[in-house]
Write an enzyme that holds these catalytic residues in place. Structure first.
Site, short mmCIF file in Angstrom:
data_model
loop_
_atom_site.label_atom_id
_atom_site.label_comp_id
_atom_site.label_asym_id
_atom_site.label_seq_id
_atom_site.Cartn_x
_atom_site.Cartn_y
_atom_site.Cartn_z
N CYS A 236 11.50 -15.71 -16.13
CA CYS A 236 11.53 -16.63 -14.99
C CYS A 236 12.96 -16.92 -14.54
O CYS A 236 13.23 -17.06 -13.34
CB CYS A 236 10.83 -17.93 -15.34
SG CYS A 236 9.09 -17.76 -15.76
N ASP B 251 -0.13 -19.65 10.13
CA ASP B 251 -1.46 -20.27 10.24
C ASP B 251 -1.99 -20.76 8.90
O ASP B 251 -3.14 -21.15 8.80
CB ASP B 251 -2.45 -19.27 10.85
CG ASP B 251 -2.51 -17.95 10.06
OD1 ASP B 251 -1.81 -17.84 9.03
OD2 ASP B 251 -3.24 -17.04 10.49
#
Length: 349
Positions: free
Chosen positions: A158, A251
């Protein structure tokens, strides 16, 4: 001592406890539900909205006391009639109780699939608190969003990924895309971890990462979004979040979803390439072929007639295949020239 009975409807169950005199003891206790509304007992007489089944009880009619529930056998309680809990022997001590529908808050089940609207949720982040949809709408110059998850803070894979994202932020911004991460630790841990990430990238004086990281210490967000990896578990044997990455359009709909196991780091140059493809092909009836890079030729979608393609796009070519079918048609890339300073693939160090 006390006795108890249950009122059930569909899969919803409520338990009630009454003492020897059939007086109520305490509040009703929810004992289970499987996707149906729960039911509560009301202090004031109300009406049952639909037929209920009372387990371990029978209904006894009394001229002035309405319906009484006495422990014993199973009965059905009729519609639109108040239920009065008591006994025939002691009608004066009857206490009115009615089962009434009550909406049960349930965790929304969401499946990350193309075209699905990503649900809204509260975010506590390294750059303040907001809802996810507020973040999606926060920058009109960057209407697209990438949400990517991490198993935990202070983990090696990470750390390399966050550093790469911070380095590539400019290239994402050029494409109208903003980034937000989520990791299953606190905001304080995120901030402390960010210093390691930035130091490794050679920017120790930078105050924070260029994008927020959501705190999800209880794993409620990654669970809600289906981002857990059942094969990778922490020291408490709990499933760890997978390396999920979701590209979300203006959207708020999912345009791309990539799910890596916790042990495999993501390729963010590939993410940039896919975003170029998504944005280029969204409205132009085009598709990108294998290994496509910005500036390469594109494929005309089968839904576009050849005559229309010749008018709309430059450099139409039709490949001659043994089948004789003219379905593999390519055109020049109608997009602007490649952006300057495109990132190069970096080797891990």
């Amino acid at each position: 001592s006390s006795r108890s009975f249950r009122i059930t409807a569909d899969c919803a169950v409520m338990a009630y406890s009454i003492n020897r005199g059939y007086q109520p003891v305490g509040a009703p206790m929810v004992v289970g539900s499987m996707g149906a509304p729960q039911y509560r007992v009301a202090q004031q007489p109300q009406f049952v909205s639909s037929a209920r089944r009372v387990e371990g009880a029978r209904v006894v009619q009394a001229p002035t006391q309405g319906q009484f529930v006495q422990l014993g056998t199973n009965v059905g309680v009729g519609m639109q009639q108040p239920i009065r809990v008591g006994s025939v022997q002691q009608p004066g001590r009857v206490v009115s109780y009615t089962a009434q529908p009550q909406a049960q808050p349930q965790q929304e089940q969401f499946s990350i699939r193309l075209g699905a609207t990503l649900p809204d949720f509260k975010c506590q982040t390294t750059q303040g608190d907001f809802t996810f949809h507020e973040f999606c709408d926060s920058d009109p110059n960057r209407p697209w969003t990438i949400l990517f998850s991490h198993p935990a803070d202070f983990t090696p894979v990470c750390t390399t990924e966050l550093g790469r994202c911070d380095t590539l932020l400019e290239y994402f911004s050029q494409r109208g895309v903003k980034l937000i991460g989520v990791s299953c630790d606190s905001v304080e841990d995120h901030r402390a971890w960010s210093k390691d990430v930035l130091a490794r990238e050679g920017r120790p004086d930078q105050e924070e990462l260029s994008f927020p990281i959501i705190a999800d210490a209880d794993r409620s967000i990654v669970t809600k979004l289906g981002m857990l990896d059942p094969l990778e578990k922490d020291d408490k044997k709990m499933p760890m979040p997978a390396r999920a990455l979701v590209v979300i359009g203006a959207d708020k709909k999912v345009k791309l979803s990539i799910l890596y196991p916790a042990t495999t780091g993501r390729n963010f140059n590939e993410v940039l390439r896919v975003i170029d493809s998504l944005q280029l092909t969204a409205d132009l009836s085009l598709a990108t072929p294998v290994d496509w890079q910005q500036g390469d030729r594109l494929i005309v979608a089968p839904s576009v007639p050849t005559e229309e393609a010749a008018q709309r796009f430059a450099g139409l070519e039709i490949e001659n295949l043994p089948s004789g079918k003219e379905y593999l048609r390519t055109v020049e890339d109608p997009a602007a020239p490649p952006m300057e300073g495109e990132p190069q693939q970096e080797a891990s160090n």
